[in-house]
Design a protein around this motif. Structure first.
Motif, PDB file in Angstrom:
ATOM      1  N   LYS A 134       0.829  -1.212   0.000  1.00  0.00           N
ATOM      2  CA  LYS A 134       0.000   0.000   0.000  1.00  0.00           C
ATOM      3  C   LYS A 134       0.858   1.255   0.000  1.00  0.00           C
ATOM      4  O   LYS A 134       0.541   2.239  -0.679  1.00  0.00           O
ATOM      5  N   LEU A 137       2.757   1.369  -3.638  1.00  0.00           N
ATOM      6  CA  LEU A 137       1.906   1.506  -4.822  1.00  0.00           C
ATOM      7  C   LEU A 137       0.768   2.491  -4.589  1.00  0.00           C
ATOM      8  O   LEU A 137      -0.366   2.268  -5.014  1.00  0.00           O
ATOM      9  N   SER A 138       1.071   3.598  -3.963  1.00  0.00           N
ATOM     10  CA  SER A 138       0.067   4.641  -3.773  1.00  0.00           C
ATOM     11  C   SER A 138      -0.145   5.378  -5.090  1.00  0.00           C
ATOM     12  O   SER A 138       0.720   5.383  -5.982  1.00  0.00           O
ATOM     13  N   LEU A 184      -4.896  -1.333  -5.470  1.00  0.00           N
ATOM     14  CA  LEU A 184      -3.540  -1.187  -5.987  1.00  0.00           C
ATOM     15  C   LEU A 184      -3.513  -1.228  -7.515  1.00  0.00           C
ATOM     16  O   LEU A 184      -2.732  -0.505  -8.153  1.00  0.00           O
ATOM     17  N   ASN A 187      -4.494   2.120  -8.697  1.00  0.00           N
ATOM     18  CA  ASN A 187      -3.385   3.067  -8.544  1.00  0.00           C
ATOM     19  C   ASN A 187      -2.340   2.876  -9.637  1.00  0.00           C
ATOM     20  O   ASN A 187      -1.781   3.847 -10.164  1.00  0.00           O
TER      21      ASN A 187
END
Length: 386
Positions: A134, A137-138, A184, A187
């Motif tokens: 998290k 891979l924002s 994810l 994103n």
């Protein structure tokens, strides 16, 4: 006559999905000696050839990407500088993929954590893995990665090896039925779309395939990109890859496998070509093609000696451990898809993994930052036929 028949078959099925028997699954100073060597060697290979990929081994393998994803140095940026302002710290330039020595290794380290969680939902460090993913891979971090790729001097950045692994990461997220994966994948999507666009622009311009055993290998990139396109049903990308693979490889004969391996190989030029062709050709056409290209693969007594590593502190020489894992995954692909013709290759795959697997924790950082990921991908294919 065989070649004429093969060409006719291939033309007749252009754009066809073929008869695939395996559906895509829906479903500080760096230290690599934090786990004792005996801990990473499962009992299953202490006298046997097959490595059983269990949750115990998955827990140990997860330590490798966890140990490098946030390790910024040493680092090989591999960038072309357009001016002095283009320089920066790795974490500044690549906030998502700055660790694990280089960009593509960071990408496939993230892939490995996703893959391990999908296969083994009860990993001991599952919460740490989720938080790591998290954070990396924002949406903000991926936007910065996209901005880097759009720099004037970055059109060919990570072409095509890093591109292929980015699509493999996206594929793994998009085929994982989990709320975190959905977040994810969303994103990551802007970077995924950019990489797909780069493939679509580049492949028509590539007049000749690159037939080496390292990052630039064209067949490897086509194979991974095809997996992604098939998983997300991107028909345009699938058709382009299929066309280019046929352009490059359909007429190939008698691959000089006796020339392999090269001293720095981590991919087999012959086997990577086999891998993409078994994906894009239907069974009858593939059978004809393999009889011209590498007929010895169909022989039950076919053998191939493992790649032997002389010095695992040398970042290039240790590539041969990676070769053993990548050969193994091609052997498993064939054995799983066409067991009536290639089941015997499982034994050869097992031998290749068994040679290199016990050494994962012995490597210097040059090997430790990526070899575990190759092992995970090969072992995943070994489970696909169960």
């Amino acid at each position: 006559m065989k070649r004429i028949l093969l060409l006719l078959i291939s033309l007749a099925i252009f754009g066809c999905k073929g008869d695939k028997s395996n559906d895509m699954e829906k479903s500080s100073e760096p230290k690599t000696d934090s786990i004792m060597d005996e801990d990473i060697i499962p009992d299953s290979i202490m006298g046997e050839e097959k490595v059983d990929f269990t949750v115990e081994e998955a827990n140990k393998l997860a330590e490798l990407p966890l140990g490098c994803i946030n390790t910024e140095y040493p680092n090989k940026l591999g960038q072309t500088l357009e001016n002095a302002e283009a320089m920066g710290e790795p974490k500044e330039l690549h906030p998502a993929f700055y660790g694990c020595f280089d960009w593509h290794s960071s990408v496939h380290a993230h892939w490995s954590l996703v893959s391990l969680l999908k296969q083994f939902p009860d990993l001991e460090k599952k919460e740490q893995i989720k938080e790591t993913l998290k954070k990396s891979l924002s949406a903000e971090n991926i936007k910065a990665e996209v901005d880097y790729f759009k720099r004037p001097q970055s059109d060919s950045y990570e072409r095509t090896y890093g591109w292929a692994w980015l699509l493999k990461l996206s594929e793994e997220l998009q085929t994982w039925n989990d709320p975190l994966a959905e977040e994810l994948a969303q994103n990551l999507q802007p970077l995924t779309d950019l990489v797909v666009e780069r493939f679509m622009e580049f492949l028509p311009k590539l007049n000749y395939p690159i037939r080496v055993g390292e990052h630039e290998n064209t067949a490897f990139a086509l194979s991974f990109a095809y997996d992604y396109a098939e998983a997300v049903k991107n028909q345009e990308l699938m058709e382009l890859i299929s066309k280019r693979a046929k352009d490059f490889y359909l007429k190939d004969d008698n691959c000089p496998v006796s020339w392999e391996p090269g001293g720095f190989d981590f991919l087999s030029p012959c086997l990577e070509e086999v891998d993409i062709m078994q994906k894009i050709l239907p069974k009858n056409a593939f059978n004809l093609w393999i009889q011209d290209f590498m007929p010895e693969l169909t022989q039950e007594d076919f053998s191939m000696e493992v790649g032997e590593v002389s010095d695992r502190t040398d970042g290039k020489l240790v590539h041969l451990d990676g070769l053993n894992f990548s050969r193994a995954w091609v052997f498993y692909h064939l054995a799983n898809k066409y067991p009536e013709d290639f089941k015997h290759l499982e034994t050869l795959a097992n031998e290749h993994i068994a040679y290199s697997f016990p050494n994962l924790m012995e490597d210097s950082y040059e090997g430790g930052h990526w070899l575990g990921i190759f092992a995970i991908y090969a072992l995943k294919q070994s489970r696909a036929g169960e």
